[in-house]
Design an enzyme around this catalytic site. Structure first.
Site, PDB file in Angstrom:
ATOM      1  N   HIS A   4       0.210   1.468   0.623  1.00 60.05           N
ATOM      2  CA  HIS A   4      -0.855   0.692  -0.035  1.00 60.05           C
ATOM      3  C   HIS A   4      -1.174   1.307  -1.383  1.00 60.05           C
ATOM      4  CE1 HIS A   4      -4.336   3.478   0.330  1.00 60.05           C
ATOM      5  NE2 HIS A   4      -3.695   3.932   1.391  1.00 60.05           N
ATOM      6  N   CYS A   5      -1.734   0.477  -2.264  1.00 62.80           N
ATOM      7  CA  CYS A   5      -2.214   0.962  -3.558  1.00 62.80           C
ATOM      8  C   CYS A   5      -3.728   0.834  -3.563  1.00 62.80           C
ATOM      9  CB  CYS A   5      -1.571   0.175  -4.702  1.00 62.80           C
ATOM     10  SG  CYS A   5      -1.912  -1.598  -4.657  1.00 62.80           S
ATOM     11  N   ALA A   6      -4.341   0.701  -4.715  1.00 57.96           N
ATOM     12  CA  ALA A   6      -5.801   0.677  -4.798  1.00 57.96           C
ATOM     13  C   ALA A   6      -6.410  -0.564  -4.161  1.00 57.96           C
ATOM     14  CB  ALA A   6      -6.241   0.771  -6.255  1.00 57.96           C
TER      15      ALA A   6
END
Length: 474
Positions: A28-30
């Site tokens: 996942h990213c932000a």
């Protein structure tokens, strides 16, 4: 947020994407859950869109990405990997898995993206500073025939200081690219930075004066082993340093295989930098400089020949290009054009982004879905400032007809921008605040162009909502 809600969302997402057996990797990213799936076709997009915490979904560069929002994505991800019974992956590991699913063109675009995206903050900062300097020094912007600096001479030193801050990233651009590109190609990024430093060394003829030196027959040269080598720098260039970084990485890897470990730290850096530099100044640099100039000149020729008609076509297709990720390939061209005096790309891309915003706000008024209204407000503002991903994937593509309307709105604004030959003198935010990077004489025209895009995108969405063929949600 309650654990029950997080766990429920994780289970719903897992079911909608085809279960644990369909997952190759997850990270996942932000704001997004990033998945590499074995078969994306079995993922149930409609079911995903019904999940309360899911704000949107899209597939790009071999990754199936689900928008959950900052903070929420971390909690959902932790539950998701627990229920899927898979190990946690980093974004880098995920990208490697996703790379295997891409075709050669997608890999090339991703390569350019991975090299240039990390240096965008530096270029945007420099562009904004340059915009501030333009405001201070441009004549006629606030006073007839005079600049703010002319009227208030006490700000002259302040303006000069900002100008130095703004120019640094562009003067030493090959150092930034050398570091980023060499790292991507698998070499030592610090050697890549050194290569960039060599290419802009102050003892070399500044690349911006190369044209005049040729006309006056005053190009400095080295005479080495019977070779005549031009003693010219590569300020403002992109393709020569990309080629040099690739060669440097390749030479370094080969040398490390054949040089004994006891001499590796001594000889490998020495030979790598020397051989790469020699090849760059004798063969590669000149060829790639010409290739970069040819590409930039070709873009300018098409822009000049097709005029406002070409601007309209570009405006119409840039949104689909963005869906494929190919818009990242425009950044090196933009930089090359800026080095030649100015680029027309920022105005065109800004028109597209603002048109997406206009369409999103219109969709907000049209939809009866409370969740969609909420997403449309935040994503519409984001697109107005140049970040279109939430608007495109969370609203416009879901409803379909707002996306088509935004393409038409973008074409309208880009037509005006091309007609007025609006140029940016630095990279900048591709939204309504992009005016800070536009040459002073065209700031008003830039604002008119993006306003046209916004209004056209908004109105076309309302018009298309009445079409039963395009709008199947009502």
């Amino acid at each position: 947020m309650s654990n029950n809600k997080i766990d429920k969302t994780a289970k719903q997402v897992l079911d909608a994407i085809g279960g644990p057996d369909n997952i190759i990797s997850a990270a996942h990213c932000a704001t997004r859950l990033r998945l590499v799936l074995k078969d994306e076709s079995i993922a149930k997009t409609e079911e995903l869109s019904e999940i309360e915490l899911v704000k949107g979904q899209f597939s790009n560069s071999g990754q199936y990405q689900i928008i959950l929002g900052a903070g929420t994505v971390n909690e959902v991800y932790n539950s998701f990997i627990k229920y899927a019974d898979i190990k946690e992956s980093t974004k880098e590991e995920l990208k490697k898995e996703a790379d295997h699913k891409m075709n050669p063109l997608q890999k090339l675009v991703k390569l350019l993206s991975d090299i240039f995206v990390p240096i965008i903050p530096a270029l945007v900062a420099a562009g904004l500073l340059m915009g501030i300097n333009n405001v201070l020094t441009s004549k006629g912007l606030f006073f007839t025939g005079k600049s703010l600096m002319d009227v208030y001479p006490n700000i002259t030193d302040f303006s000069n200081m900002i100008n130095i801050f703004a120019n640094a990233a562009f003067v030493f651009l090959p150092i930034l690219i050398g570091f980023s590109a060499t790292k991507k190609f698998g070499g030592n990024p610090y050697l890549g930075a050194v290569m960039g430093m060599i290419m802009v060394h102050p003892d070399l003829l500044n690349a911006y004066g190369y044209g005049d030196a040729i006309l006056n027959n005053k190009v400095p040269v080295w005479h080495i082993f019977g070779l005549t080598i031009e003693k010219v720098g590569y300020q403002g260039t992109v393709f020569p340093v990309l080629a040099a970084s690739f060669i440097l990485s390749w030479i370094e890897r080969k040398l490390r295989k054949i040089i004994p470990s006891v001499l590796d730290n001594l000889l490998t850096p020495l030979l790598t930098v020397f051989l790469t530099s020699f090849l760059t100044f004798t063969i590669v640099g000149g060829i790639m400089r010409a290739a970069g100039n040819l590409l930039a000149d070709g873009m300018v020729w098409l822009y000049d020949v097709l005029g406002f008609f070409g601007g309209g076509i570009f405006g119409f297709i840039i949104a689909p290009l963005t869906l494929t990720g190919m818009h990242h390939s425009l950044l090196p061209i933009d930089i090359q054009l800026i080095a030649g005096g100015g680029s027309f790309l920022l105005a065109l891309v800004s028109c597209n982004n603002v048109a997406q915003s206009g369409a999103t706000f219109a969709a907000m008024f049209l939809t009866k879905d409370k969740k969609m209204k909420s997403v449309a407000v935040s994503s519409g503002i984001s697109a107005l400032l140049g970040i279109t991903e939430p608007a495109m994937f969370g609203v416009n593509l879901k409803m379909k007809f707002p996306f088509y309307a935004a393409m038409v709105g973008s074409a309208c604004g880009c037509t005006y921008a091309a007609f007025k030959h609006i140029l940016n003198v630095a990279p900048g935010p591709a939204g309504i605040i992009g005016f800070v990077s536009i040459e002073a004489g065209n700031v008003i025209n830039f604002l008119i162009a993006v306003t046209i895009s916004f209004i056209a995108g908004f109105l076309m969405t309302l018009v298309m909502s009445n079409s039963k063929k395009l709008n199947k949600s009502f």
